[in-house]
Design an enzyme around this catalytic site. Structure first.
Site, PDB file in Angstrom:
ATOM      1  N   SER A   1      19.546  19.126  33.361  1.00  0.00           N
ATOM      2  CA  SER A   1      18.894  18.602  34.560  1.00  0.00           C
ATOM      3  C   SER A   1      19.602  19.108  35.807  1.00  0.00           C
ATOM      4  O   SER A   1      20.825  19.008  35.934  1.00  0.00           O
ATOM      5  CB  SER A   1      18.914  17.069  34.550  1.00  0.00           C
ATOM      6  OG  SER A   1      18.243  16.549  35.669  1.00  0.00           O
TER       7      SER A   1
ATOM      8  N   ASP B   1      20.192  18.237  39.408  1.00  0.00           N
ATOM      9  CA  ASP B   1      20.085  17.070  40.290  1.00  0.00           C
ATOM     10  C   ASP B   1      20.842  17.390  41.577  1.00  0.00           C
ATOM     11  O   ASP B   1      22.072  17.307  41.618  1.00  0.00           O
ATOM     12  CB  ASP B   1      20.673  15.832  39.610  1.00  0.00           C
ATOM     13  CG  ASP B   1      20.113  15.641  38.206  1.00  0.00           C
ATOM     14  OD1 ASP B   1      18.914  15.361  38.090  1.00  0.00           O
ATOM     15  OD2 ASP B   1      20.877  15.809  37.233  1.00  0.00           O
TER      16      ASP B   1
ATOM     17  N   SER C   1      14.551  18.101  36.293  1.00  0.00           N
ATOM     18  CA  SER C   1      15.390  18.171  37.487  1.00  0.00           C
ATOM     19  C   SER C   1      14.847  17.252  38.575  1.00  0.00           C
ATOM     20  O   SER C   1      13.747  16.715  38.454  1.00  0.00           O
ATOM     21  CB  SER C   1      15.439  19.613  38.027  1.00  0.00           C
ATOM     22  OG  SER C   1      15.978  20.502  37.086  1.00  0.00           O
TER      23      SER C   1
END
Length: 355
Positions: free
Chosen positions: A273, A275, A235
């Protein structure tokens, strides 16, 4: 020997100049504080984690809020506070960063800080919206040990300072990995003229994404080196600050541009992830308690004539990209839990004259 930042290697990104510190603290009033936890427990577990606090200004943030917004590139994350931020467009607490399982403890430490400052919270004026972002440092850190406590969040807030910001393996970045190497905390800034005024954008990142095969060298190409083992998707938390007078809608537009700086380094926002971008402006303060005879507030905001707002977008993209590289370049080889080691990036892979 101290690790170097990207510009120390002779590599620059973009056409705009940086602020004095090339940091988010080039925005007047913004402060950053870290608490780093790096030790071994009595039963041999490695603690590599911490807390980082970003303060939009030095006064009572609950009483004098700043305009803000957030943007989710990929939502595999456990942040708190962003729903109300998107709804109301104001930030009323320090922004805290930590590891995934420590979000509750950091939230508690921050709310206790706000309660100490503001006796009316929860009695005569409702509650407070605390913002906490996270990345998963479980590859290096004993994340199940829940080593971050509420007092660490309080310590990060009260120790926050302006000026030079520590980067790499510090605070929330202590146990993070990025693009197959050691990652962590990084920051950068850009300054430019807007007519008769000069405005600054500062980027701050907690980097913990990607594999070595994804890494794209600034000004070059793919590294084309595989990781020794498959890493989680990881991340990144990205914070954008500016002294340009932007409203919350404009700040969301600014936050979206962080995705371009992120992608330049090699990220494609993988399935797992998280983000996430948080953006704020220090140009105006929103009082918590309005005068009884005042029903409206009037502020001036940057006009969206194309040239000025686009220039701000470009500055943000460049600052995010460089902040990510600073987070990697400043990080040092770290031994973590289960004997795992995340190596610092070798400067030889860069094309700069000092590499």
């Amino acid at each position: 020997m101290d690790r170097m930042r990207l510009r120390d290697l002779g590599i620059t990104i973009g056409r705009f100049k940086t602020g004095k510190y090339n940091s988010i603290t080039d925005i007047q009033g913004v402060k950053v504080g870290h608490v780093t936890l790096s030790h071994e427990t009595d039963d041999g577990r490695k603690v590599q984690t911490g807390v980082t606090a970003i303060l939009p200004h030095s006064d009572n943030i609950f009483q004098e809020k700043v305009v803000g917004n957030s943007y989710i590139i990929n939502g595999f994350g456990k942040t708190v506070g962003t729903i109300q931020l998107q709804e109301l467009g104001v930030i009323e607490s320090p922004i805290l960063l930590t590891n995934t399982f420590s979000v509750p403890a950091v939230w508690e430490g921050t709310i206790r800080y706000l309660l100490d400052q503001n006796p009316q919270i929860g009695t005569t004026t409702g509650t407070a919206n605390v913002i906490v972002g996270e990345c998963n440092d479980g590859y290096l850190n004993d994340i199940r040990g829940l080593h971050v406590k509420p007092e660490h969040a309080h310590q990060a807030i009260v120790s926050a300072a302006s000026g030079i910001v520590e980067e790499g393996c510090v605070g929330a970045g202590t146990g993070m990995s990025c693009l197959g190497y050691k990652g962590g905390i990084g920051t950068s800034s850009r300054m430019a003229d807007f007519g008769e005024r000069q405005y600054t954008v500062g980027a701050f990142v907690l980097s913990n994404f990607g594999e070595r095969k994804d890494l794209r060298i600034p000004g070059g190409g793919l590294l084309e080196t595989e990781d020794r083992e498959k890493m989680p998707d990881g991340s990144i938390m990205m914070i954008l600050a500016t002294d340009a007078p932007l409203n919350d809608r404009q700040l969301k537009r600014l936050a979206k541009r962080a995705s371009f700086g992120l992608s330049r380094t090699g990220s494609y926002a993988a399935h797992g992830s998280g983000d996430i971008v948080i953006a704020f402006s220090t140009a105006h303060r929103i009082p918590h308690e309005w005068p009884s005879n005042q029903g409206t507030l009037s502020f001036n905001f940057l006009r969206e004539d194309g040239r000025f707002i686009s220039q701000l977008f470009e500055m943000s993209v460049d600052a995010v990209e460089e902040a990510i590289w600073n987070s990697i370049c400043k990080a040092t080889t770290t031994e973590g839990n289960h004997g795992r080691i995340r190596e610092e990036i070798p400067y030889q892979i860069f094309a700069g004259p000092s590499s």
